[in-house]
Write a protein that holds these residues in place. Sequence first.
Motif, PDB file in Angstrom:
ATOM      1  N   SER A  36      23.287  19.125   6.212  1.00 58.88           N
ATOM      2  CA  SER A  36      24.245  19.062   7.315  1.00 58.88           C
ATOM      3  C   SER A  36      24.254  20.370   8.100  1.00 58.88           C
ATOM      4  O   SER A  36      24.374  20.372   9.334  1.00 58.88           O
ATOM      5  N   LEU A  37      24.128  21.489   7.397  1.00 63.63           N
ATOM      6  CA  LEU A  37      24.045  22.780   8.080  1.00 63.63           C
ATOM      7  C   LEU A  37      22.773  22.880   8.906  1.00 63.63           C
ATOM      8  O   LEU A  37      22.770  23.434  10.014  1.00 63.63           O
ATOM      9  N   LEU A  38      21.702  22.322   8.369  1.00 61.69           N
ATOM     10  CA  LEU A  38      20.433  22.326   9.090  1.00 61.69           C
ATOM     11  C   LEU A  38      20.519  21.467  10.344  1.00 61.69           C
ATOM     12  O   LEU A  38      19.994  21.837  11.403  1.00 61.69           O
ATOM     13  N   ILE A  39      21.184  20.330  10.251  1.00 57.16           N
ATOM     14  CA  ILE A  39      21.354  19.454  11.415  1.00 57.16           C
ATOM     15  C   ILE A  39      22.080  20.186  12.530  1.00 57.16           C
ATOM     16  O   ILE A  39      21.712  20.094  13.712  1.00 57.16           O
ATOM     17  N   LEU A  40      23.125  20.937  12.190  1.00 58.11           N
ATOM     18  CA  LEU A  40      23.881  21.682  13.194  1.00 58.11           C
ATOM     19  C   LEU A  40      23.013  22.733  13.872  1.00 58.11           C
ATOM     20  O   LEU A  40      23.127  22.957  15.086  1.00 58.11           O
ATOM     21  N   CYS A  41      22.146  23.372  13.118  1.00 59.62           N
ATOM     22  CA  CYS A  41      21.208  24.341  13.708  1.00 59.62           C
ATOM     23  C   CYS A  41      20.242  23.642  14.658  1.00 59.62           C
ATOM     24  O   CYS A  41      19.964  24.140  15.764  1.00 59.62           O
ATOM     25  N   PHE A  42      19.735  22.496  14.256  1.00 56.80           N
ATOM     26  CA  PHE A  42      18.811  21.744  15.108  1.00 56.80           C
ATOM     27  C   PHE A  42      19.489  21.284  16.398  1.00 56.80           C
ATOM     28  O   PHE A  42      18.887  21.313  17.472  1.00 56.80           O
ATOM     29  N   LEU A  43      20.744  20.867  16.293  1.00 58.93           N
ATOM     30  CA  LEU A  43      21.471  20.430  17.480  1.00 58.93           C
ATOM     31  C   LEU A  43      21.677  21.580  18.463  1.00 58.93           C
ATOM     32  O   LEU A  43      21.546  21.415  19.684  1.00 58.93           O
ATOM     33  N   GLY A  44      22.010  22.752  17.923  1.00 59.05           N
ATOM     34  CA  GLY A  44      22.166  23.919  18.785  1.00 59.05           C
ATOM     35  C   GLY A  44      20.874  24.275  19.498  1.00 59.05           C
ATOM     36  O   GLY A  44      20.867  24.597  20.696  1.00 59.05           O
ATOM     37  N   LEU A  45      19.760  24.209  18.777  1.00 61.51           N
ATOM     38  CA  LEU A  45      18.458  24.504  19.383  1.00 61.51           C
ATOM     39  C   LEU A  45      18.061  23.431  20.395  1.00 61.51           C
ATOM     40  O   LEU A  45      17.410  23.732  21.402  1.00 61.51           O
ATOM     41  N   SER A  46      18.446  22.181  20.135  1.00 65.09           N
ATOM     42  CA  SER A  46      18.178  21.115  21.107  1.00 65.09           C
ATOM     43  C   SER A  46      18.912  21.377  22.413  1.00 65.09           C
ATOM     44  O   SER A  46      18.384  21.131  23.499  1.00 65.09           O
ATOM     45  N   SER A  47      20.141  21.880  22.309  1.00 66.55           N
ATOM     46  CA  SER A  47      20.940  22.146  23.509  1.00 66.55           C
ATOM     47  C   SER A  47      20.315  23.221  24.382  1.00 66.55           C
ATOM     48  O   SER A  47      20.418  23.168  25.619  1.00 66.55           O
ATOM     49  N   ILE A  48      19.654  24.187  23.766  1.00 67.61           N
ATOM     50  CA  ILE A  48      19.055  25.286  24.521  1.00 67.61           C
ATOM     51  C   ILE A  48      18.026  24.776  25.516  1.00 67.61           C
ATOM     52  O   ILE A  48      17.804  25.382  26.578  1.00 67.61           O
ATOM     53  N   SER A  49      17.396  23.637  25.219  1.00 70.54           N
ATOM     54  CA  SER A  49      16.355  23.106  26.108  1.00 70.54           C
ATOM     55  C   SER A  49      16.888  22.803  27.500  1.00 70.54           C
ATOM     56  O   SER A  49      16.121  22.760  28.466  1.00 70.54           O
ATOM     57  N   ILE A  50      18.202  22.597  27.650  1.00 77.20           N
ATOM     58  CA  ILE A  50      18.783  22.307  28.962  1.00 77.20           C
ATOM     59  C   ILE A  50      18.547  23.456  29.932  1.00 77.20           C
ATOM     60  O   ILE A  50      18.317  23.246  31.127  1.00 77.20           O
ATOM     61  N   PHE A  51      18.584  24.684  29.440  1.00 77.66           N
ATOM     62  CA  PHE A  51      18.422  25.845  30.313  1.00 77.66           C
ATOM     63  C   PHE A  51      17.022  25.923  30.931  1.00 77.66           C
ATOM     64  O   PHE A  51      16.843  26.552  31.978  1.00 77.66           O
ATOM     65  N   PHE A  52      16.028  25.302  30.310  1.00 76.06           N
ATOM     66  CA  PHE A  52      14.674  25.345  30.856  1.00 76.06           C
ATOM     67  C   PHE A  52      14.529  24.512  32.132  1.00 76.06           C
ATOM     68  O   PHE A  52      13.540  24.657  32.847  1.00 76.06           O
ATOM     69  N   PHE A  53      15.501  23.654  32.422  1.00 76.36           N
ATOM     70  CA  PHE A  53      15.427  22.816  33.616  1.00 76.36           C
ATOM     71  C   PHE A  53      16.176  23.420  34.794  1.00 76.36           C
ATOM     72  O   PHE A  53      16.225  22.826  35.863  1.00 76.36           O
ATOM     73  N   ILE A  54      16.796  24.581  34.592  1.00 72.76           N
ATOM     74  CA  ILE A  54      17.526  25.252  35.667  1.00 72.76           C
ATOM     75  C   ILE A  54      16.680  26.404  36.187  1.00 72.76           C
ATOM     76  O   ILE A  54      16.101  27.162  35.415  1.00 72.76           O
ATOM     77  N   GLY A  55      16.625  26.553  37.482  1.00 74.49           N
ATOM     78  CA  GLY A  55      15.835  27.617  38.092  1.00 74.49           C
ATOM     79  C   GLY A  55      14.495  27.104  38.598  1.00 74.49           C
ATOM     80  O   GLY A  55      14.143  25.938  38.428  1.00 74.49           O
ATOM     81  N   ARG A  56      13.742  27.993  39.228  1.00 74.50           N
ATOM     82  CA  ARG A  56      12.441  27.631  39.777  1.00 74.50           C
ATOM     83  C   ARG A  56      11.487  27.244  38.643  1.00 74.50           C
ATOM     84  O   ARG A  56      11.310  28.010  37.687  1.00 74.50           O
ATOM     85  N   PRO A  57      10.878  26.072  38.719  1.00 72.66           N
ATOM     86  CA  PRO A  57       9.952  25.641  37.658  1.00 72.66           C
ATOM     87  C   PRO A  57       8.782  26.608  37.499  1.00 72.66           C
ATOM     88  O   PRO A  57       8.204  27.083  38.480  1.00 72.66           O
TER      89      PRO A  57
END
Length: 318
Positions: free
Chosen positions: A86-107
């Motif tokens: 369960s702790l590992l799942i929470l870490c994976f979810l946090g890392l999944s969320s970080i991917s959103i920032f890659f879509f902001i800004g000039r590609p």
Amino acid sequence: MQCQHTCFVLTADPNNCIPCKDYEWSSNRSTSCQNRTVVFLRYDQPVSIVLSLATIFSILLCGCTLVLFACHYDTPVVKSAGGKMSLLILCFLGLSSISIFFFIGRPSPTSCNLGIPTFLVFYTATMSCLTVRAFQIVSVFKMAARLPRAYEFWVKHGGQWVIVSICTITQVFLSILWMSISGPQPGQMKPNREIVLFCTLGIYYFLYAMFTLVVLLSVLCFSFSYMGTDLPKNYNEGKAVTFCLLIFFISWTLFLTLFSVLEQKYISTIIQFSIFFSVFGVLLGYFGPKCYIIIFKPERNTATYFQAAIQTYTLQTR
């Protein structure tokens, strides 16, 4: 014949046109060229600010839930949720969320290559953990007594970690293969007055394969959870998993629908919302009820309460 194309500028001679430069445009019968507007999802746009704040909130929520679970690690609720997993799942979810920032800004080549693959790799790890956890719960109550040797083999050789590792490594391999052959790259479109910057998807087959793996895990997770709908309510995660998967499927079905309808400049925003709702669905659906019990119903987070539920289930199945 007079010039009619909007990308050409009309001279004194109506039959003679001078082409505008690549970054310019011209209206019909215009005698001058104007610069095109470069369009991409900028950091100061309202939708970017909203998505950034929502992403930061989801990451903080993952962190707070992780701390809460770590502080109550030896309690039955955390153990029933998977303990270390369960702790590992929470870490994976946090890392999944970080991917959103890659879509902001000039590609850029980096942001395009890390956007979707980052989400799919860590979300695959999340789904594999949930699937394995659902399978383990069913195994304990329904298979351990019938197939003791198989269950002992699974536990002894860490079957759960083997499955999670295989699924995650497979997704990493597909991501690397996709990026090395023909992965996402910066692209542009020029609809009249604009230059729309976006990330291409490269070869679609690898993207389909990566999504297929996530979908297969989702189906397996739902199947195992459905098999355990008659288990004690402390271990019955059918409703929670169904909610998570429903949010996931609705989000990405909506994305695929809008992908073929909306203009390219809106696609990045739709992907970001799909990622956010996929992550938030697991946080709210799977971890929400458990956090509620830990914080507001501590009397239900005791070994006595869980043992009573198991005994009631045992008597009903006899």
